[in-house]
Design an enzyme around this catalytic site. Sequence first.
Site, PDB file in Angstrom:
ATOM      1  CG  ASP A 164      -8.017   2.795   0.820  1.00  0.00           C
ATOM      2  OD1 ASP A 164      -6.915   2.211   0.776  1.00  0.00           O
ATOM      3  OD2 ASP A 164      -8.907   2.504   1.637  1.00  0.00           O
ATOM      4  CB  CYS A 211      -0.993   0.003   1.161  1.00  0.00           C
ATOM      5  SG  CYS A 211      -0.281  -0.198   2.805  1.00  0.00           S
ATOM      6  CG  HIS A 220      -5.669  -0.688   1.685  1.00  0.00           C
ATOM      7  ND1 HIS A 220      -5.367   0.631   1.932  1.00  0.00           N
ATOM      8  CD2 HIS A 220      -4.705  -1.419   2.278  1.00  0.00           C
ATOM      9  CE1 HIS A 220      -4.277   0.692   2.662  1.00  0.00           C
ATOM     10  NE2 HIS A 220      -3.842  -0.541   2.893  1.00  0.00           N
TER      11      HIS A 220
END
Length: 339
Positions: A224, A19, A226
Amino acid sequence: FPSLFPGGTGPTSDTGWGCMLRCGQMIFAQALVCRHLGRDWRWIKGKRQMDNYFNVLNAFIDKKDSYYSIHQIAQMGVGEGKSIGQWYGPNTVAQVLKKLATFDTWSSLAVHIAMDNTVVMEEIRRLCQSNVPCAGAAACPALESDVLYNGCPEDVGLRERLPLWKPLVLLIPLRLGLTEINEAYIETLKHCFMMPQSLGVIGGKPNSAHYFIGYVGEELIYLDPHTTQPAVEPSESGCLPDESFHCQHPPCRMSIAELDPSIAVGFFCNTEADFNDWCQQIKKLSLVRGALPMFELVERQPSHFSNPDVLNLTPDSSDADRLERFFDSEDEDFEILSL
């Protein structure tokens, strides 16, 4: 994506560990967009894009010969003490991207990492006005000169035609508290997002990295990484399916108070005038009521930074990279800023 190691070994997915590497790619991709497409450029689905756009995309594609691929970042991170598959902090990914940028002759960026909460204007001007290759380049593997990287042939006359000022990517790793962000820095952080030179912030929540691009009220706006999705591969026609490189839904929000105190703030100055303007804005921040400076802006390097007793080196020695690493021991070991 193709295995990180030659011979088909090593991870083929970044799930669970990539990430912060992806956030590093995001902030650097924004720098390349500003460099080659302009800050006002916007992606429109289905609209035909210029060649420079695809050159930027190809710099981040998941394969070993792309300048800023996850393959390159992960392998260069080994030199920073991070094994393949180990989680990075914002400082580590900044140091890795700086080294990878030395090979990106197409972008010809000057990348500066401001350590110890101090931005030294003299160092930046020397870096951006220099046509000499970066000192750290020799530590990196040589690229094959006869290969077309990102569709751009190596230009033997490039160095002779470099502009007086190399476009600057300035990354400032900071720690703004112990276990949570000190609210005294929140107003300053907000002002950084409002500067026209802003590239945003990489950081996140503990063990969960995000790329912060702005704020509204007391909430940060972020992208993000993820969401695991298939790696992108160019089609037989050479077309690059680019939808997954762009945000197809509204970005996320979170309270500023939830931000992990370990961050790296990014800025892009395309010209010397941009940098001078940025310096003036930072100086004005000290006059903003209720805004505590996150870092110091000085004209020259403080005397204690160039103490030759530190590892018996000087900043101009051939071991400058080791000196830099001395100040960059671990992502958690920043000087704590306090009132």
